[in-house]
Design a protein around this motif. Sequence first.
Motif, PDB file in Angstrom:
ATOM      1  N   SER A 112       0.785  -1.111   0.102  1.00 57.86           N
ATOM      2  CA  SER A 112      -0.133  -0.149  -0.061  1.00 57.86           C
ATOM      3  C   SER A 112       0.771   1.371   0.088  1.00 57.86           C
ATOM      4  CB  SER A 112      -1.022  -0.132   1.147  1.00 57.86           C
ATOM      5  OG  SER A 112      -0.139   0.206   2.362  1.00 57.86           O
ATOM      6  N   ASN A 113       1.989   1.384   0.578  1.00 51.56           N
ATOM      7  CA  ASN A 113       2.888   2.184   0.758  1.00 51.56           C
ATOM      8  C   ASN A 113       3.389   2.660  -1.014  1.00 51.56           C
ATOM      9  OD1 ASN A 113       4.199   4.178   2.451  1.00 51.56           O
ATOM     10  ND2 ASN A 113       6.179   3.628   1.609  1.00 51.56           N
ATOM     11  N   PHE A 114       3.680   1.656  -1.637  1.00 52.57           N
ATOM     12  CA  PHE A 114       4.020   1.840  -2.879  1.00 52.57           C
ATOM     13  C   PHE A 114       2.840   2.406  -3.700  1.00 52.57           C
ATOM     14  CE2 PHE A 114       4.424   0.658  -7.467  1.00 52.57           C
ATOM     15  CZ  PHE A 114       5.752   0.609  -7.441  1.00 52.57           C
ATOM     16  N   ARG A 115       1.855   1.928  -3.347  1.00 47.74           N
ATOM     17  CA  ARG A 115       0.702   2.659  -4.167  1.00 47.74           C
ATOM     18  C   ARG A 115       0.387   3.967  -3.727  1.00 47.74           C
ATOM     19  NH1 ARG A 115      -1.680  -2.569  -3.139  1.00 47.74           N
ATOM     20  NH2 ARG A 115      -2.776  -1.726  -1.420  1.00 47.74           N
ATOM     21  N   MET A 116       0.958   4.595  -2.657  1.00 45.74           N
ATOM     22  CA  MET A 116       0.480   5.802  -2.588  1.00 45.74           C
ATOM     23  C   MET A 116       1.686   6.639  -3.000  1.00 45.74           C
ATOM     24  SD  MET A 116      -0.346   5.822   1.507  1.00 45.74           S
ATOM     25  CE  MET A 116       1.287   5.121   2.009  1.00 45.74           C
ATOM     26  N   ILE A 117       2.938   6.061  -3.183  1.00 47.61           N
ATOM     27  CA  ILE A 117       3.923   6.949  -3.598  1.00 47.61           C
ATOM     28  C   ILE A 117       4.096   6.863  -5.161  1.00 47.61           C
ATOM     29  CG2 ILE A 117       6.605   6.744  -4.202  1.00 47.61           C
ATOM     30  CD1 ILE A 117       6.783   5.389  -1.492  1.00 47.61           C
ATOM     31  N   ILE A 119       2.120   7.959  -7.764  1.00 50.54           N
ATOM     32  CA  ILE A 119       1.031   9.088  -7.719  1.00 50.54           C
ATOM     33  C   ILE A 119       0.258   8.886  -9.216  1.00 50.54           C
ATOM     34  CG2 ILE A 119       0.699  11.543  -8.174  1.00 50.54           C
ATOM     35  CD1 ILE A 119       3.011  11.772  -6.219  1.00 50.54           C
ATOM     36  N   ASN A 120       1.109   8.382 -10.247  1.00 46.05           N
ATOM     37  CA  ASN A 120       0.412   8.260 -11.676  1.00 46.05           C
ATOM     38  C   ASN A 120      -0.161   7.047 -11.682  1.00 46.05           C
ATOM     39  OD1 ASN A 120       2.791   7.092 -12.196  1.00 46.05           O
ATOM     40  ND2 ASN A 120       3.463   8.498 -13.740  1.00 46.05           N
ATOM     41  N   ASP A 121       0.102   6.088 -11.027  1.00 41.93           N
ATOM     42  CA  ASP A 121      -0.632   4.809 -11.099  1.00 41.93           C
ATOM     43  C   ASP A 121      -0.047   3.872 -12.309  1.00 41.93           C
ATOM     44  OD1 ASP A 121      -2.348   5.215  -9.002  1.00 41.93           O
ATOM     45  OD2 ASP A 121      -3.794   6.285  -9.861  1.00 41.93           O
ATOM     46  N   ASP A 122       1.114   4.254 -12.867  1.00 41.52           N
ATOM     47  CA  ASP A 122       1.789   3.552 -13.674  1.00 41.52           C
ATOM     48  C   ASP A 122       2.779   2.068 -13.335  1.00 41.52           C
ATOM     49  OD1 ASP A 122       4.137   4.412 -12.836  1.00 41.52           O
ATOM     50  OD2 ASP A 122       4.797   5.355 -14.482  1.00 41.52           O
ATOM     51  N   GLY A 123       2.649   1.973 -12.118  1.00 46.73           N
ATOM     52  CA  GLY A 123       3.243   0.795 -11.606  1.00 46.73           C
ATOM     53  C   GLY A 123       4.962   0.755 -11.617  1.00 46.73           C
ATOM     54  N   VAL A 124       5.363   2.177 -11.533  1.00 50.28           N
ATOM     55  CA  VAL A 124       6.733   2.258 -11.286  1.00 50.28           C
ATOM     56  C   VAL A 124       6.911   3.779 -10.618  1.00 50.28           C
ATOM     57  CG1 VAL A 124       8.828   3.094 -12.800  1.00 50.28           C
ATOM     58  CG2 VAL A 124       7.162   1.366 -13.671  1.00 50.28           C
ATOM     59  N   MET A 125       7.696   3.445  -9.534  1.00 49.96           N
ATOM     60  CA  MET A 125       8.093   4.741  -8.601  1.00 49.96           C
ATOM     61  C   MET A 125       9.493   5.487  -9.536  1.00 49.96           C
ATOM     62  SD  MET A 125      10.067   5.472  -5.177  1.00 49.96           S
ATOM     63  CE  MET A 125       9.219   4.035  -4.430  1.00 49.96           C
ATOM     64  N   VAL A 127      11.659   8.917 -10.584  1.00 52.83           N
ATOM     65  CA  VAL A 127      12.606  10.113  -9.623  1.00 52.83           C
ATOM     66  C   VAL A 127      11.543  11.274  -9.272  1.00 52.83           C
ATOM     67  CG1 VAL A 127      13.151  11.360 -11.634  1.00 52.83           C
ATOM     68  CG2 VAL A 127      14.544  11.286  -9.508  1.00 52.83           C
ATOM     69  N   GLU A 128      10.242  11.573  -9.989  1.00 50.55           N
ATOM     70  CA  GLU A 128       9.685  12.623  -9.641  1.00 50.55           C
ATOM     71  C   GLU A 128       8.597  12.317  -8.396  1.00 50.55           C
ATOM     72  OE1 GLU A 128       9.635  11.565 -12.684  1.00 50.55           O
ATOM     73  OE2 GLU A 128      10.580  13.254 -13.661  1.00 50.55           O
ATOM     74  N   GLU A 129       8.359  10.928  -8.064  1.00 53.79           N
ATOM     75  CA  GLU A 129       7.520  10.517  -7.087  1.00 53.79           C
ATOM     76  C   GLU A 129       8.428  10.113  -5.899  1.00 53.79           C
ATOM     77  OE1 GLU A 129       4.184   7.846  -9.857  1.00 53.79           O
ATOM     78  OE2 GLU A 129       6.491   7.371  -9.793  1.00 53.79           O
ATOM     79  N   TYR A 130       9.566   9.699  -6.114  1.00 51.93           N
ATOM     80  CA  TYR A 130      10.597   9.543  -4.905  1.00 51.93           C
ATOM     81  C   TYR A 130      10.686  10.992  -4.471  1.00 51.93           C
ATOM     82  CZ  TYR A 130      15.054   8.251  -2.795  1.00 51.93           C
ATOM     83  OH  TYR A 130      16.082   7.970  -2.140  1.00 51.93           O
ATOM     84  N   ARG A 131      11.003  11.911  -5.278  1.00 53.22           N
ATOM     85  CA  ARG A 131      11.241  13.242  -4.724  1.00 53.22           C
ATOM     86  C   ARG A 131      10.064  13.557  -3.787  1.00 53.22           C
ATOM     87  NH1 ARG A 131      12.629  16.273 -10.300  1.00 53.22           N
ATOM     88  NH2 ARG A 131      14.885  15.775 -10.456  1.00 53.22           N
ATOM     89  N   ASP A 158      16.333  -1.281 -13.787  1.00 54.26           N
ATOM     90  CA  ASP A 158      15.243  -0.392 -13.173  1.00 54.26           C
ATOM     91  C   ASP A 158      15.331   0.914 -14.159  1.00 54.26           C
ATOM     92  OD1 ASP A 158      14.657  -1.984 -10.968  1.00 54.26           O
ATOM     93  OD2 ASP A 158      16.413  -0.942  -9.804  1.00 54.26           O
ATOM     94  N   ARG A 159      16.426   1.328 -14.532  1.00 55.15           N
ATOM     95  CA  ARG A 159      16.855   2.503 -15.098  1.00 55.15           C
ATOM     96  C   ARG A 159      15.895   2.338 -16.783  1.00 55.15           C
ATOM     97  NH1 ARG A 159      21.618   1.798 -12.640  1.00 55.15           N
ATOM     98  NH2 ARG A 159      21.959   3.821 -11.626  1.00 55.15           N
ATOM     99  N   LYS A 160      15.937   1.032 -17.271  1.00 56.97           N
ATOM    100  CA  LYS A 160      15.060   0.845 -18.515  1.00 56.97           C
ATOM    101  C   LYS A 160      13.653   0.952 -18.334  1.00 56.97           C
ATOM    102  CE  LYS A 160      18.687  -2.600 -20.132  1.00 56.97           C
ATOM    103  NZ  LYS A 160      18.979  -4.080 -20.618  1.00 56.97           N
ATOM    104  N   LYS A 161      13.201   0.510 -16.974  1.00 52.85           N
ATOM    105  CA  LYS A 161      11.861   0.729 -16.530  1.00 52.85           C
ATOM    106  C   LYS A 161      11.209   2.077 -16.204  1.00 52.85           C
ATOM    107  CE  LYS A 161      11.457  -4.217 -15.638  1.00 52.85           C
ATOM    108  NZ  LYS A 161      11.571  -5.082 -14.450  1.00 52.85           N
ATOM    109  N   GLY A 162      12.388   2.800 -16.214  1.00 42.32           N
ATOM    110  CA  GLY A 162      12.043   4.251 -15.541  1.00 42.32           C
ATOM    111  C   GLY A 162      12.122   4.526 -14.119  1.00 42.32           C
ATOM    112  N   GLY A 163      12.187   3.352 -13.298  1.00 39.80           N
ATOM    113  CA  GLY A 163      12.136   3.589 -11.934  1.00 39.80           C
ATOM    114  C   GLY A 163      12.000   2.213 -11.179  1.00 39.80           C
ATOM    115  N   LEU A 164      11.444   2.118 -10.222  1.00 39.11           N
ATOM    116  CA  LEU A 164      11.215   0.985  -9.177  1.00 39.11           C
ATOM    117  C   LEU A 164       9.934   0.554  -9.408  1.00 39.11           C
ATOM    118  CD1 LEU A 164      12.739   2.240  -5.907  1.00 39.11           C
ATOM    119  CD2 LEU A 164      13.976   0.888  -7.642  1.00 39.11           C
ATOM    120  N   THR A 165       9.824  -0.694  -9.772  1.00 33.26           N
ATOM    121  CA  THR A 165       8.445  -1.476  -9.906  1.00 33.26           C
ATOM    122  C   THR A 165       8.053  -1.976  -8.441  1.00 33.26           C
ATOM    123  OG1 THR A 165       9.501  -3.534 -10.114  1.00 33.26           O
ATOM    124  CG2 THR A 165       8.975  -2.257 -12.011  1.00 33.26           C
TER     125      THR A 165
END
Length: 195
Positions: A112-117, A119-125, A127-131, A158-165
Amino acid sequence: MAYSWDNRVTFVVRFLYDIDNNGYLDAHDFQCLALRSCVLEGKGDCSAARLQKYQHIMLSLWEEIAQLADFDKVPDYDGTISVDEFKQAVKNSCVGKRYEDFPQAMKAFIESNFRMIDINDDGVMGVEEYRYDCVQRMVVEDIKVIDDAFDTLLTDDDRKKGGLTLARYQELFAQFLGDEKEDCQAKHLFGPLEI
């Protein structure tokens, strides 16, 4: 010292669970976490169904933590858990274990913490969401410090995916709590710590 296992677990208590900042955990913290999670995931909306889901998750987490931290099993349990009791519970239930072996309610909280972070619900955290997640908890003068911390978490995949799944976030969260080495890869999962 800021990234020692002891300080990482203290960070979890202080910035993720102890919502009222009174220095210990109790059921009230987790009731407030349910509401916070509902509002954040709903981006301001707080539907009754989502709130009920989060109340179940957070109160189950509280009950699980309380059971894990009640070491002496005395009948006069005061309904609170100190930071030291929480650390001992994490040591007993998470250190040296993979995410799959974590207590069930803790896994539900992590998801649930991941889902809150995310923000755009694309399944990847990204850098903007991390910030956004980092600046809610700490004072940082330079965005580069946050970006550099995020970069240390990423593998080439992770970089290829655009962040953390979610799967990668779960793996890193398990390292954050379960790896006693100060220099584990997950030490920046919540940003540059300054405890």
